[in-house]
Design an enzyme around this catalytic site. Structure first.
Site, PDB file in Angstrom:
ATOM      1  N   LYS A  52      42.355  33.208  41.869  1.00  0.00           N
ATOM      2  CA  LYS A  52      41.866  32.530  43.071  1.00  0.00           C
ATOM      3  C   LYS A  52      41.485  31.085  42.767  1.00  0.00           C
ATOM      4  CE  LYS A  52      40.311  36.941  44.918  1.00  0.00           C
ATOM      5  NZ  LYS A  52      39.189  37.894  45.071  1.00  0.00           N
ATOM      6  N   GLN A  96      32.911  38.292  44.504  1.00  0.00           N
ATOM      7  CA  GLN A  96      33.929  39.181  43.946  1.00  0.00           C
ATOM      8  C   GLN A  96      33.381  40.602  43.802  1.00  0.00           C
ATOM      9  OE1 GLN A  96      37.170  38.455  43.277  1.00  0.00           O
ATOM     10  NE2 GLN A  96      37.448  40.618  42.799  1.00  0.00           N
ATOM     11  N   ASP A 119      36.134  36.026  53.086  1.00  0.00           N
ATOM     12  CA  ASP A 119      36.663  37.375  52.848  1.00  0.00           C
ATOM     13  C   ASP A 119      36.620  38.226  54.120  1.00  0.00           C
ATOM     14  OD1 ASP A 119      37.914  38.098  50.557  1.00  0.00           O
ATOM     15  OD2 ASP A 119      36.151  38.801  49.504  1.00  0.00           O
TER      16      ASP A 119
END
Length: 303
Positions: A52, A96, A119
């Protein structure tokens, strides 16, 4: 022959478009910034975050990475999220997953402002999706829809079977598909006859985390199969679908790797760009309202 859907190629095109838009916005001082928060040293998570961060750099965005110890407390992680939430240079925040088991992941995710939830996992983002209001959508489900669009697969009036009812993929994907006019059937761990759900479908999307769950007995000839699963095996990566057995049966299928995976990161870049753009829009509105109020005060009798 079954056609492989090249997610890598489609993702590359999307990321190039994002990079071009970021470059065009640079002169205006509006470079998006993405903060990735990694807690602990899980090898798989470290690999995902590194990918990422590479994408952030390639897109010309600012990289605000935070790596916390595996022993970080709930309050320490929360403090980092709050700091990033208050930073105007940070357009999006990604925590994460998975986190160390002693941490409350839901509570920490919900500390991320909905405007920076790239997200799309906060409760507020889920609510916006459920109501069909503007918001940042979860990356993997968005990537699935983008893949289908790129392949020219018609969603309106299509029958889609979603196998898996998880919060990360199945649930949000179902809502995205319904809003595109698809008829959606959902199978989950309590479904007694999986083939009865999947065989009538024009499109089968599988996101169960069960390696090799779907085979020829589950797919009708010509159907489009999207495999979201990914599993590491001694012979390499594989998915939730027994792809080799579907050759000549499925019309189109996503490979593992090279299918949905690249799309997830591409849509993360899209979400970060959207978050930055919408933030600028809100700032413009606030500035215009402030200017209007200033003008009103200047015309007031007391002025």
């Amino acid at each position: 022959m079954t056609t492989m859907i090249d997610g890598t190629r489609i993702a590359r095109r999307i990321r190039a478009q994002v990079a071009a838009e970021v470059a065009a916005a640079t002169g205006a001082g509006a470079i998006p910034g993405l903060a990735t928060v990694l807690v602990g040293d899980d090898p798989a998570s470290a690999v995902y975050v590194a990918a990422k961060r590479r994408a952030i750099g390639e897109a010309g965005m600012r990289d605000f990475h935070r790596h916390l110890s595996a022993h970080a407390t709930q309050d320490e992680v929360a403090a980092v999220i709050d700091e990033l939430a208050a930073d105007p240079q940070v357009s999006g925040i990604l925590l994460q997953l998975p986190l160390p088991g002693r941490l409350d992941a839901v509570a920490l995710i919900d500390r991320i402002p909905v405007t920076k939830d790239v997200d799309g996992l906060t409760t507020a983002s889920a609510g916006l999706l459920a109501r069909g209001e503007r918001g940042l959508r979860p990356c993997t489900p968005s990537g699935v829809v983008e893949l289908l669009d790129a392949e020219g697969v018609r969603l309106k009036s299509a029958h889609v079977a979603v196998v898996g009812w998880g919060e990360l993929v199945g649930r949000p994907l179902t809502q995205l598909l319904l809003r595109r006019g698809a008829t959606v059937s959902v199978a989950h761990e309590f479904t007694t006859d999986l083939a009865a759900v999947t065989r009538p479908a024009d499109i089968v999307v599988v996101a169960t985390g069960v390696r090799g769950l779907i085979g020829p007995e589950h797919v009708s000839p010509g159907a489009v199969v999207i495999d979201v699963g990914i599993h590491r095996t001694p012979s390499g990566l594989t998915g939730d679908v027994r792809s080799a057995e579907l050759d000549g049966i499925a019309g189109r299928i996503t490979p593992v790797p090279g299918g949905v995976g690249p799309m997830t990161i591409a849509m993360l870049m899209v979400n970060t760009l959207l978050a930055a753009r919408w933030s600028a829009e809100r700032e413009d509105v606030v500035a215009q309202e402030a200017s209007g109020m200033s003008g009103m005060s200047g015309n007031s009798p007391a002025a």
